[in-house]
Design an enzyme around this catalytic site. Sequence first.
Site, PDB file in Angstrom:
ATOM      1  N   LYS A 115     -14.274 -20.830 -14.538  1.00 13.67           N
ATOM      2  CA  LYS A 115     -13.046 -21.558 -14.335  1.00 13.67           C
ATOM      3  C   LYS A 115     -12.242 -21.845 -15.617  1.00 13.67           C
ATOM      4  CE  LYS A 115     -13.411 -23.121  -9.733  1.00 13.67           C
ATOM      5  NZ  LYS A 115     -13.742 -24.391  -8.756  1.00 13.67           N
ATOM      6  N   LYS A 217     -17.762 -12.391  -5.033  1.00 18.91           N
ATOM      7  CA  LYS A 217     -17.605 -13.497  -3.965  1.00 18.91           C
ATOM      8  C   LYS A 217     -16.388 -13.315  -3.302  1.00 18.91           C
ATOM      9  CE  LYS A 217     -17.277 -17.797  -5.122  1.00 18.91           C
ATOM     10  NZ  LYS A 217     -17.361 -19.038  -5.755  1.00 18.91           N
ATOM     11  N   LYS A 220     -11.010 -17.858  -2.540  1.00 17.62           N
ATOM     12  CA  LYS A 220      -9.452 -18.037  -2.270  1.00 17.62           C
ATOM     13  C   LYS A 220      -8.636 -17.389  -3.379  1.00 17.62           C
ATOM     14  CE  LYS A 220     -10.854 -22.686  -0.758  1.00 17.62           C
ATOM     15  NZ  LYS A 220     -11.438 -23.770  -1.346  1.00 17.62           N
TER      16      LYS A 220
END
Length: 353
Positions: A115, A217, A220
């Site tokens: 991230k 994966k 979102k």
Amino acid sequence: MSSFKPLVFSGVQPTGNLHLGNYLGAIRKFVALQEHHDCIFCVVDMHSITAQLVHDDLKAQTRSIAAAFIAAGIDPVKHIVFNQSAVPAHAELAWIFNCVARIGWMNRMTQFKDKAGKDRENASLGLLAYPSLMAADILVYRATHVPVGDDQKQHLELARDIAQKFNNDFSARIAAAGLGVEMMVGEEKVSGYFPLTEPLIEGPAPRVMSLRDGAKKMSKSDPSDLSRINMTDDADTIAKKIRKAKTDPAPLPETLEELEGRPEAQNLLGIYAALSDRTRKDVLQEFAGQQFSVFKPALVDLAVEVLSPITKEMQRLMDDPSHIDAILKDGSDRANVLAGKTMADVREIIGFL
Ligand code: TYM
């Protein structure tokens, strides 16, 4: 000496659309677990400001996760459903855990690395400390079991490390205050204040992958909406996305071993198994030798049958925000009582006056 009472805790962030990965990796498991366990399910709004501080409508996003919990079948009367920021003890315990955890532990977290990206110096301090808040979410209720998708495994290992270090560092104080609880650590019986929480990750779809790329994966943040099935998608959109899902030209084989190296086929099979509460082996037996032109329509029917009623109920609930707010308020009132007891013990153990 007493032992820990089984208690399930889990959380979901109110960021972006909920997708099939969140549903199969987490929410569907919550619904099954509530039958036989006391459960606490939390919309972790404080986590959602770690990566991005300003959100367009955090309140609506928070309500939509609560609506998804309830629409999927979670009973907010028998169990506790609330939003994290309404229980200040999460932040208070997280501060203490920031002083228990080591910076090196945080630096090793793969989600932080992903991230934060290349510009780590510019990531928020909250993003680095995220797993400490996550440990506090769980341990402020002294929860014993945490259902999550596979991507949260490392964070849960860190929560165990934090609990263990706290128990060790304060072992004499915990014993003096009579607050120790017995538990097994490996083969050894030890006493501590916080349980070493068990992750519940197993199931046919612990990691739902992108429909466009079986190596990624479902998430979102994927720029392609075709990569995921959102919990707000209607039947036609679900059908279109499954029809367009990447596959390979071979038919489905007889055994799971023969699926090795076919990530897209594995993913669709896992999704089918999870949606129908069957094992992957069982589903494979039914479809062995069949082409995707047969399997995909069956998957569309199943996905629509399971997801559409949830989507409709979510929409109905979202039309009455005050009802959702009342549920969250009731949940946070009950959560505050439980968390308050833990914090009184923790203050005593640490020696805060
Ligand atoms: P979050 O909000 O990213 O995701 C919510 C849940 O969905 C699971 N999940 C998946 N499972 C399978 N396949 C996927 N592709 C997939 N994508 C997401 C996640 O594993 C998670 O269970 N840090 C957590 C929230 C959290 C939490 C906690 C969880 C905060 N405090 C305490 C448990 C206990 C998170 O960001 O999940």
